[in-house]
Design a protein around this motif. Structure first.
Motif, mmCIF file in Angstrom:
data_model
loop_
_atom_site.group_PDB
_atom_site.id
_atom_site.type_symbol
_atom_site.label_atom_id
_atom_site.label_comp_id
_atom_site.label_asym_id
_atom_site.label_seq_id
_atom_site.Cartn_x
_atom_site.Cartn_y
_atom_site.Cartn_z
ATOM 1 N N GLU A 47 0.591 -1.394 0.350
ATOM 2 C CA GLU A 47 -0.192 -0.386 0.026
ATOM 3 C C GLU A 47 0.738 1.415 -0.179
ATOM 4 O O GLU A 47 0.300 1.962 -1.386
ATOM 5 C CB GLU A 47 -0.582 -0.183 0.986
ATOM 6 C CG GLU A 47 -1.595 1.321 1.330
ATOM 7 C CD GLU A 47 -3.405 0.715 0.230
ATOM 8 O OE1 GLU A 47 -2.896 2.507 0.028
ATOM 9 O OE2 GLU A 47 -3.250 0.173 -0.068
ATOM 10 N N LYS A 48 1.901 1.431 0.667
ATOM 11 C CA LYS A 48 2.994 2.970 0.581
ATOM 12 C C LYS A 48 3.744 2.799 -0.124
ATOM 13 O O LYS A 48 3.852 3.947 -0.576
ATOM 14 C CB LYS A 48 3.708 2.361 2.939
ATOM 15 C CG LYS A 48 4.478 3.795 2.358
ATOM 16 C CD LYS A 48 4.923 4.045 4.144
ATOM 17 C CE LYS A 48 6.539 4.417 3.944
ATOM 18 N NZ LYS A 48 8.001 3.057 3.328
ATOM 19 N N ASN A 49 4.101 1.962 -0.958
ATOM 20 C CA ASN A 49 4.734 1.667 -2.267
ATOM 21 C C ASN A 49 4.312 1.829 -3.487
ATOM 22 O O ASN A 49 5.007 0.971 -4.602
ATOM 23 C CB ASN A 49 5.976 0.510 -1.614
ATOM 24 C CG ASN A 49 6.970 0.928 -0.856
ATOM 25 O OD1 ASN A 49 7.167 2.553 -0.343
ATOM 26 N ND2 ASN A 49 7.455 0.004 -0.178
ATOM 27 N N LEU A 50 2.659 1.768 -3.260
ATOM 28 C CA LEU A 50 1.532 1.526 -4.329
ATOM 29 C C LEU A 50 2.469 3.001 -5.416
ATOM 30 O O LEU A 50 2.435 4.260 -5.608
ATOM 31 C CB LEU A 50 0.411 1.716 -4.096
ATOM 32 C CG LEU A 50 -0.564 1.205 -4.861
ATOM 33 C CD1 LEU A 50 -0.457 -0.843 -4.970
ATOM 34 C CD2 LEU A 50 -2.309 1.502 -4.346
ATOM 35 N N LEU A 51 2.033 1.577 -6.694
ATOM 36 C CA LEU A 51 2.696 2.704 -7.833
ATOM 37 C C LEU A 51 1.276 3.284 -8.675
ATOM 38 O O LEU A 51 0.282 2.424 -8.500
ATOM 39 C CB LEU A 51 3.170 2.065 -9.026
ATOM 40 C CG LEU A 51 5.049 1.956 -8.459
ATOM 41 C CD1 LEU A 51 5.986 1.022 -9.452
ATOM 42 C CD2 LEU A 51 5.190 3.479 -7.852
ATOM 43 N N SER A 52 1.151 4.088 -9.031
ATOM 44 C CA SER A 52 -0.007 4.336 -10.179
ATOM 45 C C SER A 52 0.762 4.621 -11.864
ATOM 46 O O SER A 52 1.588 4.583 -12.661
ATOM 47 C CB SER A 52 -0.439 5.756 -9.402
ATOM 48 O OG SER A 52 0.131 6.990 -9.942
ATOM 49 N N GLU A 53 -0.968 4.150 -12.578
ATOM 50 C CA GLU A 53 -0.753 4.509 -13.719
ATOM 51 C C GLU A 53 -0.670 5.615 -13.959
ATOM 52 O O GLU A 53 -1.763 6.067 -14.847
ATOM 53 C CB GLU A 53 -1.543 3.931 -14.524
ATOM 54 C CG GLU A 53 -1.467 2.106 -14.247
ATOM 55 C CD GLU A 53 -2.556 1.112 -15.447
ATOM 56 O OE1 GLU A 53 -3.308 1.367 -16.022
ATOM 57 O OE2 GLU A 53 -3.162 -0.265 -14.855
ATOM 58 N N SER A 54 0.353 5.892 -14.561
ATOM 59 C CA SER A 54 0.393 7.829 -15.094
ATOM 60 C C SER A 54 1.913 7.964 -15.612
ATOM 61 O O SER A 54 2.569 7.542 -14.850
ATOM 62 C CB SER A 54 0.300 8.735 -13.058
ATOM 63 O OG SER A 54 1.333 8.292 -12.701
ATOM 64 N N PHE A 55 1.671 9.457 -15.723
ATOM 65 C CA PHE A 55 2.948 9.954 -16.358
ATOM 66 C C PHE A 55 2.751 11.907 -16.259
ATOM 67 O O PHE A 55 1.913 12.249 -16.097
ATOM 68 C CB PHE A 55 2.937 9.765 -17.821
ATOM 69 C CG PHE A 55 1.921 10.401 -18.738
ATOM 70 C CD1 PHE A 55 1.283 11.074 -19.479
ATOM 71 C CD2 PHE A 55 0.715 9.623 -18.564
ATOM 72 C CE1 PHE A 55 1.154 12.226 -20.191
ATOM 73 C CE2 PHE A 55 -0.290 10.097 -19.724
ATOM 74 C CZ PHE A 55 -0.393 11.229 -20.102
ATOM 75 N N ASP A 56 3.809 12.206 -16.324
ATOM 76 C CA ASP A 56 3.880 13.785 -16.293
ATOM 77 C C ASP A 56 4.585 14.529 -17.458
ATOM 78 O O ASP A 56 6.212 13.641 -18.083
ATOM 79 C CB ASP A 56 5.187 14.620 -14.768
ATOM 80 C CG ASP A 56 3.508 14.028 -14.118
ATOM 81 O OD1 ASP A 56 2.684 14.337 -14.137
ATOM 82 O OD2 ASP A 56 4.334 15.245 -12.964
ATOM 83 N N LEU A 57 4.762 14.922 -18.409
ATOM 84 C CA LEU A 57 5.613 15.095 -19.265
ATOM 85 C C LEU A 57 6.092 16.452 -18.940
ATOM 86 O O LEU A 57 5.121 17.315 -19.066
ATOM 87 C CB LEU A 57 4.609 15.448 -21.412
ATOM 88 C CG LEU A 57 5.499 15.792 -22.176
ATOM 89 C CD1 LEU A 57 6.635 14.759 -22.457
ATOM 90 C CD2 LEU A 57 4.593 15.931 -23.113
ATOM 91 N N MET A 58 7.531 16.572 -18.965
ATOM 92 C CA MET A 58 8.431 17.651 -19.303
ATOM 93 C C MET A 58 9.317 17.713 -20.112
ATOM 94 O O MET A 58 9.451 17.265 -21.014
ATOM 95 C CB MET A 58 9.768 17.147 -17.939
ATOM 96 C CG MET A 58 9.055 15.962 -16.734
ATOM 97 S SD MET A 58 7.829 16.853 -15.469
ATOM 98 C CE MET A 58 9.480 18.141 -14.540
ATOM 99 N N PHE A 59 9.332 19.064 -19.875
ATOM 100 C CA PHE A 59 10.402 20.032 -20.643
ATOM 101 C C PHE A 59 11.814 20.567 -20.126
ATOM 102 O O PHE A 59 11.241 21.873 -19.691
ATOM 103 C CB PHE A 59 9.418 20.235 -21.326
ATOM 104 C CG PHE A 59 10.440 21.569 -23.209
ATOM 105 C CD1 PHE A 59 10.902 21.064 -24.080
ATOM 106 C CD2 PHE A 59 10.930 22.859 -22.788
ATOM 107 C CE1 PHE A 59 11.591 21.558 -25.122
ATOM 108 C CE2 PHE A 59 12.085 23.227 -23.557
ATOM 109 C CZ PHE A 59 11.920 22.118 -25.105
#
Lengths: 453, 453
Positions: free
Chosen positions: A360-372
């Motif tokens: 639970e504490k280390n749960l990852l998510s299906e997510s992204f950030d686009l960076m420049f």
């Protein structure tokens, strides 16, 4: 030249016959009517040269003292830059000008008179503090530099719509006056909505998610509102958000869409705005290859070699990112679920890009950030489409799920799996055109100190 | 058929291979993956027919009891409409279907399950009160009727941008959080802007006028906010306004633009949405000829024959207008200056369409309203570009000109003559598609009673 001079602001039946770009050497000896404002003036004693600017460019007007009434010549000599004129005249050849023509006026009508010179020059790139410019924003936007920026912004807006239309996304408009906060209570502007309290939308998040039920693939380009208390060169209180959401796909598909969208935008600017890019002295980033992708966990592991105080679960400062990635687009994926909003789906083991969820504490998510470089341009994710899971997540984040009843109730009718992203238009413009301040990527910026013009 | 049945919401690597419109008789015997939601279900005992809908249309899925595991057959039989499925199956010929094909499933994955039937049918035109529908708007928008309406709305939005782009108008975004009211203080939503009071913009009026200085021809498609206290079928608290503004033209030019814009929209709908129009049973108004134009004064004179209490300077009720003009577009021009906002230019004698200004009380303005029957769709005018005249007009209307200092100061740098209009998108959709209620021309309506969903 006739003696006619009219000093009034009524157009009557006088209309432009040609825009500046429509006049070339083939029009020599023709009579034309050109209309615009004086962007610069040179006085050679017996000859005045006026640059008349319309929305596409400039034509040179040559006023000769001996062919003009004394009254008109004196009026024009004293006329300040920015004044508007309508000029009926004859096209003559002028080899030294880029358009190879100039206009000899037969009749000049002064449509609007400038009373004083603005505190900056039309030709200056940035000669003065931004607040002085913003106080006279409409005049500031006449500067060549911003004209180039906003022509490119127009290409960006059009190419975004082009991409979404070609990919079957339907344009929607979601309400900006809403009952509850999407991302928690901070940074919201409260409104008096008749006899109730309401808020300005920070994002179209829940609405665009719902609309995938009815339209499957949707996008919106619209203002969002954030009561951002900090004074930085990269935050606005009101910004334009480009939002996309699609049913039956996950975050990997939306990363693909976002990457293709950016590539489409860059290609369009390169083909449509070569002249503006040259004038700005800018080369757009190369986007022909795939954008690098790194998971949040990999990035933290790499950083720990040189920054021993960074821990998994920490935000990563723009400065550190900029040092590693400089001016390129890249994705940071699979963020800790605890760092993302309640509607973001956690990674199902087996569906992870490069590692799987542990506890639970280390749960990852299906997510992204686009960076420049160090600038976050976009955030996206697979969304939770299961009502119980969503309620559970709201509770984890300290939100009262009953306040979201109007949203949760549609989940009873089978919310499909879906994913999406939001992309900040001004940040994209800022990144691509290397603007020093995000305020120059928008027409009339809003921030904690500025509510006018 | 295999026995595989998966009841989870994770897509994994399963993706659609074809949209419904991409499958035809040429695909017979091919294996395809179709994804969507069940819009209707027929149970013939040993055979189930499911209509699977995606964003373009439907395909029929035929589930035969003897070729399916009992468990899966029972699950599908009990599955409620609106549930989402991914179906891997084989295309077979079906002469009785409009697409001439149907799908025999090999594997079915249930992506999302509906818990209960919604209180209306997907096929129903309007079987139930609008509030019940709006409470479940995302499901309501799945109804065929609204699908047709919103497909046409999408054509309208795209054709508007097409028109403006072809005519060299630049798309702009103006701030929605503003310091002062444009049209006087009524009907504004107040905001807490950090430590100050501010308002939501009722219109981009002053900003779009200013932007003609920098860009000459501008347009904006964006939300406007009106705290409209009345409960009618034609008012919204949040609506999409289509705003255009252009330098060096007057109201007659902008009437021409508006007329051409409407003609372009109608032509585009007729060519792109023949199917939707047929399904809605609607024929769009004929717009091939010029729209009738009548001055306000002529109209009042005509009306006085049958309505002896109507006086010059009165508003004209929608009912009276609808009786005379029924369902056609027409312009009412040259309104009394006293009936128009402070920024509207009065008619200069000689520039009048059919009569000239007489005295202050009877002063006319360079203005027009575009009507459709009794419904006002658009208002436009030539704007005042002289600072002193504008301040004088503010005073006449009881406005404090110092509150507009941020706007007035740009007039010192030669505001060009300009004109423009604002067109209500939802009202246009309502007029063209004969909607009973303007709320069905927008995704999530806002009014005095409704702030959710």
């Amino acid at each position: 030249m006739d003696d006619k001079i009219v000093l009034e602001d009524d157009l009557g039946n006088l209309r432009r016959s040609h825009y500046s770009f429509e006049i070339s050497r083939k029009n020599v000896n023709e009579e034309v009517v050109v209309v615009g404002w004086i962007s610069s003036k040179r006085d050679h004693g017996n000859v005045l040269f006026l640059q008349l600017r319309d929305q596409f460019g400039e034509v040179q007007i040559v006023v000769k003292k001996k062919e003009t009434s004394l009254q008109l010549f004196k009026t024009l000599r004293n006329l300040k830059e920015h004044s508007s004129l309508a000029i009926t005249g004859v096209v003559v050849e002028q080899k030294n000008s880029s358009s190879q023509i100039e206009i000899l006026p037969k009749e000049i009508k002064i449509l609007s008179i400038s009373n004083k010179p603005p505190p900056f020059l039309t030709q200056a790139i940035s000669s003065i503090g931004i607040d002085t410019r913003l106080d006279l924003r409409a005049i500031d936007l006449r500067r060549n530099y911003l004209q180039f920026v906003f022509k490119i912004r127009n290409t960006i807006i059009n190419s975004i719509r082009e991409y979404f239309n070609e990919n079957y996304f339907i344009e929607v408009n979601t309400p900006k006056m809403i009952a509850t906060a999407t991302e928690g209570g901070a940074a919201l502007f409260p409104i008096f909505y008749y006899d109730r309290e309401a808020f300005l939308a920070q994002s179209p998040q829940l609405y665009k998610e719902q609309l995938t039920m009815a339209f499957e693939s949707v996008f919106e380009i619209a203002p969002i509102f954030r009561a951002e208390p900090s004074r930085t060169n990269r935050h606005l209180s009101e910004a334009i958000s480009i939002d996309a959401e699609k049913a039956y796909v996950d975050y990997r598909d939306m990363m693909e869409h976002l990457e293709k969208l950016i590539r489409h935008i860059v290609n369009r600017i390169n083909s449509k705005n070569a002249n503006e890019l040259e004038n700005l002295g800018i080369k757009l980033p190369n986007v022909s290859g795939s954008f690098p992708r790194i998971t949040y966990t990999e990035l933290i592991n790499n950083l720990q070699a040189n920054h021993k105080f960074i821990r998994w679960g920490d935000d990563i400062s723009p400065k550190i990112l900029k040092d590693i990635f400089s001016d390129e687009f890249f994705f940071i994926t699979d963020w800790p679920a605890s760092m993302k909003p309640f509607y973001v789906k956690s990674i199902t083991p087996g569906n992870a890009q490069k590692e799987s969820a542990i506890d639970e504490k280390n749960l990852l998510s299906e997510s992204f950030d686009l960076m420049f470089g160090g600038l976050e341009l976009s955030s996206g994710s697979t969304r939770i489409n299961n009502k119980d899971l969503l309620i559970e997540n709201m509770k984890k984040k300290g939100l009262n799920s009953t306040a979201f009843d109007y949203h949760l109730r549609v989940f009873d009718y089978a919310m499909p799996p879906h994913a999406g992203f939001g992309l900040g238009l001004e940040r994209l413009v800022m990144a691509l055109l290397k603007l020093e301040n995000i305020r120059d990527a928008t027409f009339y910026p809003r921030d904690i100190d500025r509510l006018t013009p």
